[in-house]
Design an enzyme around this catalytic site. Structure first.
Site: not given
Ligand code: ADP
Ligand code: ADP
Ligand code: MG
Length: 460
Positions: A117, A165, A293
Site C-alpha cells: 500500500k 480485509g 483482482r
Molecule cells: P483494506 O486493505 O483492509 O481494505 P483500506 O485501506 O482499503 O484497507 O481501508 C479500509 C477501510 O478503512 C476504508 O474503506 C475506510 O472505511 C477506512 N479507512 C482507511 N483509511 C482511512 C483514512 N485515512 N481515513 C478514514 N478512514 C479510513
Molecule cells: P473486496 O475488497 O473484494 O470488497 P473484501 O476486502 O471484503 O473484498 O474481501 C476480499 C477477501 O478477503 C474475501 O474473500 C475474504 O476471504 C478475505 N477477507 C476479508 N475480510 C477478512 C477477514 N476479516 N479475515 C480473513 N479474510 C478476510
C-alpha cells in the site's frame, strides 16, 4: 482464445461465478477443493475437480506448492485466483509464470508494486492522483511515527503496508495512543500478513468509500464506473452500490479518469479496483489502495454496464487486446449488492455455519443471487462467512432499493442464521433511503440498537 483448461484456485461463491464464465466461453473448468470442501457446489458444477490439501486453508488454498502442482497435474493452461487466498500473492503469480501457466490477473511485478500500500500510494502520486496526506514511506520507529503524525495532524490512521480485509488498521487520536497502538498494529500485521510494515494516513472524518472498476490489457485501460461501499462494519463492506449517489457527474468523470491514468501508468492487465475516500464536505477524493483482482462486489458494476468482468479479465489475461472502448461503457440505472454472511447480526455477528434447510431463491427482473448453497449443504466452519450476494438492479436508486427489499423478503434460507435481517432493516432505514451515510455510520447505528429482536420481529 488460447485458454482451454481453466483451473479455479478458490472456493465458495466466487468459484461458482468463475465456472459460469468458463462455461459461457466454452472453456473446460477444473475446480480446486480442500478436504473440508468435498461437497461444495463448485466441485459439482466444474468439469473436473482436484483436491489441494486438508481443510485448513494454510495447507490447501493458501499452499502455493500444492495449488501449482494440482494445476500442472490437471494440465491447466490458466489459473483464476478469485479474491482472498492467493489472489494478491506475487509469489503465486510468479510460480505460475515459471510453470508456463497463464495467471488470470496482472503480472507478478504489478501485484507486488500495487499490493504494497505504500508503494501504491507512491505510484498514485506519480500518476497525479491525490492520496490521503500521510507518511512518504514506511515508518521505521515509534519516534519517527510520532513526529510524522504531529505534522499530519491527529487523528491519524496507522495502517499495515501489506494490509487487507480491514485488518491491521488503528486510529490514534493522540500521541500517547499512537505510541500504544503502533506496536499492536505491527504485531497484527506481522501475524496476518507476515509483514509488520506500517504507514500513517490522516484519518478522514466521516468519508465515503468510493472505488473505480478498471479493466486493462497491459497497454490500454478503461473504467466501468464507480461503486460506493460506505456501509461498513469493522472496515468490512456490508452493502455496496453502483453508482455513488453523492457524486456529481463532473467529480465522477474526474475520479474515473484518475483511476484510468493510474491503471495505465502501471500497465495494468485484468480487472482491478482503485479505492478512494471521498470527503463530501470538501468535494475531494483521495486514493487509498488498489486491489489487483476481481472484487466481491463486482456484480453491481456488471449490472449497470452489461459487461461480464470475469469473462473480460480471462480474455485480456489470455493476451487479447481489450475489445471494449470507453465509449462502449454506458451506465444504466442503479444496482445494490448486500453480503449475506453466515453470521447472527443479533448476536454480535457470531459466525453460524449451519446446514441449509429449505431454500427459495429470489427471482425477478433485475435480481441476481450469486451464492454456493443448495438444500442439505453443510457450511464448513473453516472459511470466511460469505454465503452469497443478493443483487438488485433498478431504473434508479429508489427502484433498486424496492427490488432489493422484495428479494430479501422472497429469499428463504432455513437452518441458518444470516445477515438478511440487517439488510432488511437497512433497506427500511430513512438515512439509507436518502443515501445519507458514510463509512463511520453503520457501527453507531448498530450500537444504538437499531437492530434488535423487536425491530426485526425476531426473524432469521
Ligand atoms: P483494506 O486493505 O483492509 O481494505 P483500506 O485501506 O482499503 O484497507 O481501508 C479500509 C477501510 O478503512 C476504508 O474503506 C475506510 O472505511 C477506512 N479507512 C482507511 N483509511 C482511512 C483514512 N485515512 N481515513 C478514514 N478512514 C479510513
Ligand atoms: P473486496 O475488497 O473484494 O470488497 P473484501 O476486502 O471484503 O473484498 O474481501 C476480499 C477477501 O478477503 C474475501 O474473500 C475474504 O476471504 C478475505 N477477507 C476479508 N475480510 C477478512 C477477514 N476479516 N479475515 C480473513 N479474510 C478476510
Ligand atoms: Mg480496501
Amino acid at each position: 482464445m488460447t485458454i482451454s483448461r481453466l483451473f479455479i484456485a478458490n472456493r465458495g461463491e466466487i468459484a461458482v461465478r468463475i465456472i459460469r464464465a468458463g462455461k459461457a466461453m466454452g472453456i473446460h473448468t477444473i475446480q480446486a477443493y480442500s478436504e473440508g470442501d468435498t461437497e461444495m457446489l463448485a466441485v459439482k458444477l466444474a468439469d473436473e475437480a482436484v483436491c489441494v490439501g486438508p481443510a485448513p486453508s494454510r495447507e490447501s488454498y493458501l499452499d502455493i506448492k500444492n495449488v501449482v502442482a494440482a494445476a500442472k497435474a490437471t494440465n491447466a493452461d490458466a489459473v483464476h485466483p478469485g479474491y482472498g487466498f492467493l489472489s494478491e500473492s506475487p509469489e503465486f503469480a510468479r510460480a505460475l509464470e515459471k510453470a508456463g501457466i497463464t495467471y488470470v490477473g496482472p503480472s507478478a511485478d504489478t501485484i507486488e508494486r500495487m499490493g504494497d500500500k505504500v508503494a501504491a500510494r507512491q505510484a498514485a502520486e506519480a500518476a497525479g492522483v491525490p492520496v490521503v496526506p500521510g507518511s512518504k514511506g514506511r515508518i521505521a520507529t515509534v519516534d519517527q511515527a510520532a513526529k510524522i503524525a504531529g505534522d499530519i495532524g491527529y487523528p491519524v490512521m496507522i495502517k499495515a503496508a501489506a494490509g487487507g480485509g480491514g485488518r491491521g488498521i488503528r486510529i490514534a487520536d493522540t500521541e500517547e495512543q499512537l505510541r500504544k497502538l503502533a506496536p499492536q498494529a505491527q504485531a497484527e500485521a506481522e501475524a496476518a500478513f507476515g509483514d509488520g510494515g506500517l504507514y500513517l494516513e490522516r484519518s478522514i472524518q466521516a468519508p465515503r468509500h468510493i472505488e473505480v472498476q478498471i479493466l486493462g490489457d497491459g497497454t490500454n485501460a478503461i473504467h466501468c464506473y464507480e461503486r460506493e461501499c460506505s456501509l461498513q462494519r469493522r472496515r468490512q463492506k456490508v452493502w455496496e452500490e453502483a453508482g455513488a449517489v453523492c457524486l456529481d457527474n463532473e467529480t465522477r468523470e474526474q475520479l474515473c479518469a484518475s483511476a484510468v491514468a493510474l491503471a495505465k501508468s502501471v500497465n495494468y492487465r485484468g480487472a482491478g479496483t482503485l479505492e478512494y475516500l471521498y470527503d463530501e464536505a470538501r468535494n475531494a477524493f483521495y486514493f487509498i489502495e488498489m486491489n489487483t483482482r476481481i472484487q466481491v462486489e463486482h456484480p453491481i458494476s456488471e449490472m449497470i454496464t452489461g459487461v461480464d468482468l470475469v469473462q473480460e479479465m480471462i480474455r485480456v489475461c489470455d493476451g487479447e487486446p481489450l475489445r471494449l472502448t470507453q465509449a462502449d461503457i454506458k451506465p444504466n440505472g442503479h444496482a445494490i449488492e448486500v453480503r449475506i454472511n453466515a453470521e447472527d447480526p443479533l448476536m454480535q455477528f457470531l459466525p453460524f455455519p449451519g446446514k441449509v434447510g429449505a431454500m427459495t431463491e429470489p427471482k425477478g427482473e433485475g435480481i441476481r443471487f450469486d451464492h454456493f448453497l443448495y438444500e442439505g449443504y453443510q457450511i464448513p466452519p473453516f472459511y470466511d462467512s460469505l454465503l452469497g450476494k443478493l443483487i438488485a438492479h433498478g431504473t434508479d436508486r429508489a427502484d433498486a432499493i424496492a427490488k432489493l427489499r422484495k428479494a430479501l423478503n422472497d429469499l428463504r434460507l432455513d437452518g441458518l442464521k444470516t445477515t438478511v435481517p440487517l439488510h432488511k432493516a437497512l433497506a427500511d432505514d430513512a438515512s439509507v433511503q436518502k443515501g445519507a451515510f458514510h463509512t463511520q455510520w453503520l457501527e453507531p447505528w448498530l450500537e444504538a440498537g437499531n437492530l434488535t429482536a423487536a425491530t426485526t420481529g425476531g426473524a432469521s
